[in-house]
Motif scaffolding. Structure first.
Motif, PDB file in Angstrom:
ATOM      1  N   PHE A  20      -5.374 106.557  43.517  1.00  0.00           N
ATOM      2  CA  PHE A  20      -6.210 106.284  42.335  1.00  0.00           C
ATOM      3  C   PHE A  20      -6.220 107.528  41.457  1.00  0.00           C
ATOM      4  CE2 PHE A  20      -9.980 105.863  39.793  1.00  0.00           C
ATOM      5  CZ  PHE A  20     -10.116 104.505  39.582  1.00  0.00           C
ATOM      6  N   ASN A  21      -5.784 107.352  40.210  1.00  0.00           N
ATOM      7  CA  ASN A  21      -5.765 108.469  39.263  1.00  0.00           C
ATOM      8  C   ASN A  21      -6.026 107.910  37.870  1.00  0.00           C
ATOM      9  OD1 ASN A  21      -5.434 110.902  37.947  1.00  0.00           O
ATOM     10  ND2 ASN A  21      -3.199 110.862  38.053  1.00  0.00           N
ATOM     11  N   VAL A  73     -10.392 110.939  37.497  1.00  0.00           N
ATOM     12  CA  VAL A  73     -10.901 110.519  38.806  1.00  0.00           C
ATOM     13  C   VAL A  73      -9.698 110.364  39.721  1.00  0.00           C
ATOM     14  CG1 VAL A  73     -12.168 108.761  40.079  1.00  0.00           C
ATOM     15  CG2 VAL A  73     -12.882 109.373  37.770  1.00  0.00           C
ATOM     16  N   ARG A  74      -9.564 111.275  40.681  1.00  0.00           N
ATOM     17  CA  ARG A  74      -8.419 111.281  41.578  1.00  0.00           C
ATOM     18  C   ARG A  74      -8.898 111.082  43.002  1.00  0.00           C
ATOM     19  NH1 ARG A  74      -5.686 116.840  40.663  1.00  0.00           N
ATOM     20  NH2 ARG A  74      -7.876 117.462  40.732  1.00  0.00           N
ATOM     21  N   ALA A  75      -8.238 110.180  43.706  1.00  0.00           N
ATOM     22  CA  ALA A  75      -8.644 109.897  45.083  1.00  0.00           C
ATOM     23  C   ALA A  75      -7.508 109.176  45.792  1.00  0.00           C
ATOM     24  CB  ALA A  75      -9.917 109.062  45.123  1.00  0.00           C
ATOM     25  N   ILE A 124      -7.332 106.401  48.770  1.00  0.00           N
ATOM     26  CA  ILE A 124      -8.184 105.454  49.486  1.00  0.00           C
ATOM     27  C   ILE A 124      -7.377 104.834  50.612  1.00  0.00           C
ATOM     28  CG2 ILE A 124      -9.604 103.386  49.277  1.00  0.00           C
ATOM     29  CD1 ILE A 124      -9.849 103.997  46.288  1.00  0.00           C
ATOM     30  N   VAL A 128     -11.953 107.865  52.259  1.00  0.00           N
ATOM     31  CA  VAL A 128     -11.525 108.206  50.905  1.00  0.00           C
ATOM     32  C   VAL A 128     -11.347 109.714  50.857  1.00  0.00           C
ATOM     33  CG1 VAL A 128     -12.040 108.062  48.450  1.00  0.00           C
ATOM     34  CG2 VAL A 128     -12.858 106.284  49.985  1.00  0.00           C
ATOM     35  N   VAL A 137     -10.779 112.919  48.422  1.00  0.00           N
ATOM     36  CA  VAL A 137     -10.952 113.357  47.040  1.00  0.00           C
ATOM     37  C   VAL A 137     -10.588 114.832  46.961  1.00  0.00           C
ATOM     38  CG1 VAL A 137     -12.547 113.558  45.102  1.00  0.00           C
ATOM     39  CG2 VAL A 137     -12.807 111.680  46.728  1.00  0.00           C
ATOM     40  N   LEU A 182     -18.740 112.449  41.882  1.00  0.00           N
ATOM     41  CA  LEU A 182     -17.949 111.355  42.443  1.00  0.00           C
ATOM     42  C   LEU A 182     -18.063 111.322  43.957  1.00  0.00           C
ATOM     43  CD1 LEU A 182     -15.844 109.096  42.282  1.00  0.00           C
ATOM     44  CD2 LEU A 182     -14.071 110.864  42.245  1.00  0.00           C
ATOM     45  N   LEU A 223     -19.650 108.244  46.045  1.00  0.00           N
ATOM     46  CA  LEU A 223     -18.902 107.586  47.113  1.00  0.00           C
ATOM     47  C   LEU A 223     -19.675 107.600  48.423  1.00  0.00           C
ATOM     48  CD1 LEU A 223     -15.273 108.890  46.451  1.00  0.00           C
ATOM     49  CD2 LEU A 223     -15.962 106.495  46.518  1.00  0.00           C
ATOM     50  N   CYS A 270     -14.804 104.166  42.464  1.00  0.00           N
ATOM     51  CA  CYS A 270     -13.946 104.980  41.602  1.00  0.00           C
ATOM     52  C   CYS A 270     -13.793 104.356  40.219  1.00  0.00           C
ATOM     53  CB  CYS A 270     -12.579 105.160  42.259  1.00  0.00           C
ATOM     54  SG  CYS A 270     -12.591 106.134  43.781  1.00  0.00           S
ATOM     55  N   ALA A 330     -15.143 106.040  36.713  1.00  0.00           N
ATOM     56  CA  ALA A 330     -14.262 106.283  35.564  1.00  0.00           C
ATOM     57  C   ALA A 330     -14.744 105.542  34.322  1.00  0.00           C
ATOM     58  CB  ALA A 330     -12.832 105.870  35.911  1.00  0.00           C
TER      59      ALA A 330
END
Length: 420
Positions: free
Chosen positions: A68-69, A73-75, A77, A82, A84, A95, A99, A181, A185
């Motif tokens: 996820f970007n 917001v970068r993660a 999953i 998760v 981060v 964030l 979470l 997420c 965002a």
């Protein structure tokens, strides 16, 4: 890249008992690949600043993880946690806290639902019955009674506010993390949009009432921020639209069902720690010939309705944010048009003033020509007169003639529309 991949990561997970946990870990590139099953290029798109410029937004489903970007917001999953990056960054800490709180609350609600006795018809109580139950619990007089009542109402109703799924199951862990997420965002972009609106409309109105260098510079900065935020919103909206149009990407995000499917058919993990992991869909295609030649296997085809509804909800939300920005952009364009009209009007007034001054200069030049003619060294009877009033009569005649010609010229300009 090495420094980024070997930095600190926040690992957020939720236990089956409903107690959410999170910790900060130092993970290297190889550790991340073994833990999440991602390729090197996936990590580059997530962490490398140069790769983020070429791939600024992405939600990629892989065999064991979702990358996820979106909008800073970068993660990563997975089906159980998760990850981060840079959790100590002030912009990332909210964030991680969101979470942890949301995933822990969801796990606690699931644990409480599993522990509570089921209803006779297998359905949850309606909203009004749950609220009435809480009010009856607080029927006895207390001092003070309002604050505990509100707190208990909020706690209980928030825990059961979400409608039950059609199949009676809660969302998988990866979908809950993906929702957090996406919400973070979208809320971040909506907050930036609201702050820009609060600052933009007064600045545009001030520029309309007074065109100055300070107001123009302020509006220029606002327009630059508007372009930047609009670009981020467009990227998020395009990414969500791409996911909704591509069923294969949504299938790849069903990590929990994928693990259950692999366990059911007796397949071990497709990842080897000594080799780079590949995508689930690609491996399935590569192994398709072997499966067809064998006894046959059931393809992995989960229902994507839940994920599709989740993405559609945030697609509508980000589309609303885009509409706000479009309205603000239209207001900026209208203000610019109005300012241009004002400037054109001022320019026309200056041009008209120039015509008037040029005409006046021309008439004065005519009087100067007459004076120059009389200044020629010639002998006429007028020079031999002894009456001094002739000098004043001559000046008055030249000035009166010049003024008359000026009035005639202005009248001609007005008649032909040259002057207003």
């Amino acid at each position: 890249m090495a420094a980024a991949a070997g930095g600190e990561w926040a690992a957020v997970s939720a236990s089956s008992a409903g107690e959410g946990t999170w910790r900060v870990e130092a993970l290297g590139k190889q550790q991340l690949m073994r833990r999440t099953g991602l390729r090197v290029r996936d990590l580059r798109a997530l962490l490398d600043p140069a790769a983020q410029l070429s791939h600024p937004t992405s939600v990629m489903g892989r065999d064991r993880a979702v990358v996820f970007n979106l909008h800073r917001v970068r993660a990563v999953i997975t089906a159980s946690e998760v990850l981060v990056p840079a959790p100590r960054d002030p912009s990332v800490a909210p964030l991680v806290g969101e979470l942890h709180a949301r995933l822990a609350a969801a796990a606690a609600a699931a644990a409480a639902a599993a522990a509570s006795p089921p209803e006779e018809d297998g359905k949850a109580l309606p909203f009004e019955f749950r609220a009435l139950e809480v009010c009856l619990d607080f029927a006895c007089p207390r001092d003070p009674a309002v604050a505990p009542l509100v707190a208990e109402l909020h706690a209980r109703l928030a825990a059961t506010a979400s409608p039950p799924e059609e199949d009676g199951k809660a969302l998988p862990f990866e979908f809950r993390a993906l929702e957090v997420c996406l919400e973070f965002a979208c809320k971040s972009l909506d907050h930036e949009t609201c702050m820009l609106e609060k600052e933009a409309y007064p600045a545009l109105d001030a520029l309309t009432s007074k065109v100055s260098t300070l107001n123009l510079e302020h509006v220029r900065q606002i327009k630059s921020r508007l372009v930047a935020i609009s670009g981020g919103v467009h990227k998020v909206r395009d990414q969500l639209e791409h996911l909704l149009d591509d069923d294969a990407d949504m299938v790849a995000m069903h990590l929990s069902e994928k693990l259950a499917f692999q366990a059911a058919v007796g397949q071990s993990s497709r990842f080897d720690t000594e080799e780079e992991p590949g995508e689930f869909d690609q491996q399935r295609d590569d192994d398709g010939d072997d499966d067809d030649q064998g006894e046959g296997s059931v393809p992995f085809s989960p229902k994507i309705d839940e994920l599709e509804k989740l993405l559609e909800a945030y697609f509508v939300q980000i589309d609303g944010t885009l509409n706000k920005l479009s309205t603000l952009r239209e207001y900026v364009d209208d203000t610019e048009d109005y300012i241009n009209i004002m400037l054109d009007d001022k320019q026309n007034q200056l041009l008209q003033m120039g015509v008037v001054l040029s005409t006046a200069t021309l008439m004065a030049s005519c009087a100067i020509v007459v004076t120059a003619v009389f200044g020629i060294n010639i002998h006429i009877a007028l020079f031999r007169t002894t009456n001094t009033n002739i000098f004043w009569f001559a000046n008055a005649g030249m000035l009166g003639g010049a003024a008359a010609l000026f009035v005639v010229a202005i009248a001609y300009y007005r008649k032909n529309g040259i002057l207003r």
